[in-house]
Motif scaffolding. Structure first.
Motif, PDB file in Angstrom:
ATOM      1  N   ASN A  36      -1.767  -6.271   1.699  1.00 20.30           N
ATOM      2  CA  ASN A  36      -2.054  -7.611   2.206  1.00 20.30           C
ATOM      3  C   ASN A  36      -1.800  -8.670   1.123  1.00 20.30           C
ATOM      4  O   ASN A  36      -2.619  -9.549   0.885  1.00 20.30           O
ATOM      5  CB  ASN A  36      -3.488  -7.686   2.727  1.00 20.30           C
ATOM      6  CG  ASN A  36      -3.681  -8.795   3.737  1.00 20.30           C
ATOM      7  OD1 ASN A  36      -2.734  -9.283   4.331  1.00 20.30           O
ATOM      8  ND2 ASN A  36      -4.928  -9.191   3.928  1.00 20.30           N
ATOM      9  N   SER A  37      -0.666  -8.519   0.433  1.00 19.99           N
ATOM     10  CA  SER A  37      -0.192  -9.434  -0.618  1.00 19.99           C
ATOM     11  C   SER A  37      -1.016  -9.397  -1.899  1.00 19.99           C
ATOM     12  O   SER A  37      -0.848 -10.242  -2.776  1.00 19.99           O
ATOM     13  CB  SER A  37      -0.109 -10.872  -0.101  1.00 19.99           C
ATOM     14  OG  SER A  37       0.766 -10.945   0.996  1.00 19.99           O
ATOM     15  N   THR A  38      -1.918  -8.420  -2.052  1.00 19.88           N
ATOM     16  CA  THR A  38      -2.720  -8.283  -3.268  1.00 19.88           C
ATOM     17  C   THR A  38      -2.364  -6.975  -3.965  1.00 19.88           C
ATOM     18  O   THR A  38      -2.414  -5.907  -3.348  1.00 19.88           O
ATOM     19  CB  THR A  38      -4.230  -8.284  -2.934  1.00 19.88           C
ATOM     20  OG1 THR A  38      -4.547  -9.513  -2.262  1.00 19.88           O
ATOM     21  CG2 THR A  38      -5.076  -8.163  -4.179  1.00 19.88           C
ATOM     22  N   GLU A  39      -2.015  -7.057  -5.246  1.00 19.13           N
ATOM     23  CA  GLU A  39      -1.699  -5.851  -6.010  1.00 19.13           C
ATOM     24  C   GLU A  39      -2.960  -5.010  -6.163  1.00 19.13           C
ATOM     25  O   GLU A  39      -3.995  -5.498  -6.602  1.00 19.13           O
ATOM     26  CB  GLU A  39      -1.143  -6.223  -7.386  1.00 19.13           C
ATOM     27  CG  GLU A  39      -0.673  -5.030  -8.173  1.00 19.13           C
ATOM     28  CD  GLU A  39      -0.036  -5.417  -9.493  1.00 19.13           C
ATOM     29  OE1 GLU A  39      -0.523  -4.914 -10.531  1.00 19.13           O
ATOM     30  OE2 GLU A  39       0.927  -6.214  -9.480  1.00 19.13           O
ATOM     31  N   THR A  40      -2.873  -3.740  -5.781  1.00 17.80           N
ATOM     32  CA  THR A  40      -4.023  -2.847  -5.859  1.00 17.80           C
ATOM     33  C   THR A  40      -3.897  -1.822  -6.976  1.00 17.80           C
ATOM     34  O   THR A  40      -4.897  -1.238  -7.396  1.00 17.80           O
ATOM     35  CB  THR A  40      -4.237  -2.108  -4.522  1.00 17.80           C
ATOM     36  OG1 THR A  40      -3.043  -1.388  -4.198  1.00 17.80           O
ATOM     37  CG2 THR A  40      -4.571  -3.096  -3.411  1.00 17.80           C
ATOM     38  N   GLU A  41      -2.667  -1.589  -7.436  1.00 25.06           N
ATOM     39  CA  GLU A  41      -2.459  -0.592  -8.481  1.00 25.06           C
ATOM     40  C   GLU A  41      -1.110  -0.831  -9.132  1.00 25.06           C
ATOM     41  O   GLU A  41      -0.139  -1.196  -8.474  1.00 25.06           O
ATOM     42  CB  GLU A  41      -2.500   0.811  -7.874  1.00 25.06           C
ATOM     43  CG  GLU A  41      -2.224   1.920  -8.851  1.00 25.06           C
ATOM     44  CD  GLU A  41      -2.144   3.293  -8.188  1.00 25.06           C
ATOM     45  OE1 GLU A  41      -2.537   4.238  -8.852  1.00 25.06           O
ATOM     46  OE2 GLU A  41      -1.672   3.389  -7.045  1.00 25.06           O
ATOM     47  N   SER A  42      -1.046  -0.594 -10.428  1.00 24.44           N
ATOM     48  CA  SER A  42       0.211  -0.642 -11.158  1.00 24.44           C
ATOM     49  C   SER A  42       0.130   0.408 -12.261  1.00 24.44           C
ATOM     50  O   SER A  42      -0.666   0.268 -13.187  1.00 24.44           O
ATOM     51  CB  SER A  42       0.433  -2.035 -11.751  1.00 24.44           C
ATOM     52  OG  SER A  42       1.657  -2.076 -12.453  1.00 24.44           O
ATOM     53  N   GLN A  43       0.914   1.482 -12.110  1.00 29.19           N
ATOM     54  CA  GLN A  43       0.851   2.598 -13.046  1.00 29.19           C
ATOM     55  C   GLN A  43       2.261   3.078 -13.392  1.00 29.19           C
ATOM     56  O   GLN A  43       3.144   3.060 -12.540  1.00 29.19           O
ATOM     57  CB  GLN A  43       0.086   3.776 -12.432  1.00 29.19           C
ATOM     58  CG  GLN A  43      -1.371   3.531 -12.184  1.00 29.19           C
ATOM     59  CD  GLN A  43      -2.158   3.463 -13.470  1.00 29.19           C
ATOM     60  OE1 GLN A  43      -1.819   4.094 -14.462  1.00 29.19           O
ATOM     61  NE2 GLN A  43      -3.213   2.667 -13.469  1.00 29.19           N
TER      62      GLN A  43
END
Length: 111
Positions: A36-43
Motif C-alpha cells: 500500500n505504497s509503504t516500504e515494509t522490508e528492505s534486505q
C-alpha cells in the motif's frame, strides 16, 4: 549484484497477483517489499544455486543455477518456479506456498 541472465531478468518491480497492493522490487542486490505504497522490508539477497540461509540450506533439493533467492539475515529462501519478462512465480521454502507476481512499472495498484 548478479549479472547472470536470471539476475538481470529478476531486476525491477513486481506486483502480487493475489494482493494488488503488494509489491516486491529487486534492485542492486536488495529485495524491497512494499505494501500500500509503504516500504515494509528492505534486505540484501543472494541469487544462487541452493538456499544459502541456515533453515533451508539442507532441504534436499538439487542445485540449480540461479534458481534460489536467499535472505541470510532474515533466514528466508525462495525457489524461482518460473521467471520471464512479465511473470515471476516463487515458492517460499518456509511454507511451500507459491507467490505469483507480474511485472509492474509503477506502484499504482490499478496498474
Amino acid at each position: 549484484i548478479n549479472t547472470s541472465p536470471t539476475g538481470l531478468l529478476l531486476e525491477g518491480l513486481w506486483q502480487s497477483v493475489d494482493d494488488r497492493k503488494s509489491f516486491i522490487e529487486f534492485k542492486k542486490g536488495m529485495r524491497i517489499s512494499t505494501y500500500n505504497s509503504t516500504e515494509t522490508e528492505s534486505q540484501p539477497f543472494i541469487l544462487s544455486d541452493a538456499c544459502m540461509n541456515s533453515s533451508d540450506s539442507d532441504n534436499g533439493l538439487d542445485k540449480e543455477a540461479d534458481k534460489f533467492i536467499s535472505q541470510i539475515d532474515d533466514d528466508m529462501c525462495w525457489y524461482i518456479e518460473s521467471l520471464d519478462e512479465n511473470k515471476l512465480v516463487l515458492a517460499y521454502m518456509g511454507r511451500g506456498n507459491l507467490l505469483t507476481y507480474t511485472r509492474a512499472y509503477s506502484m499504482n495498484p490499478n496498474h
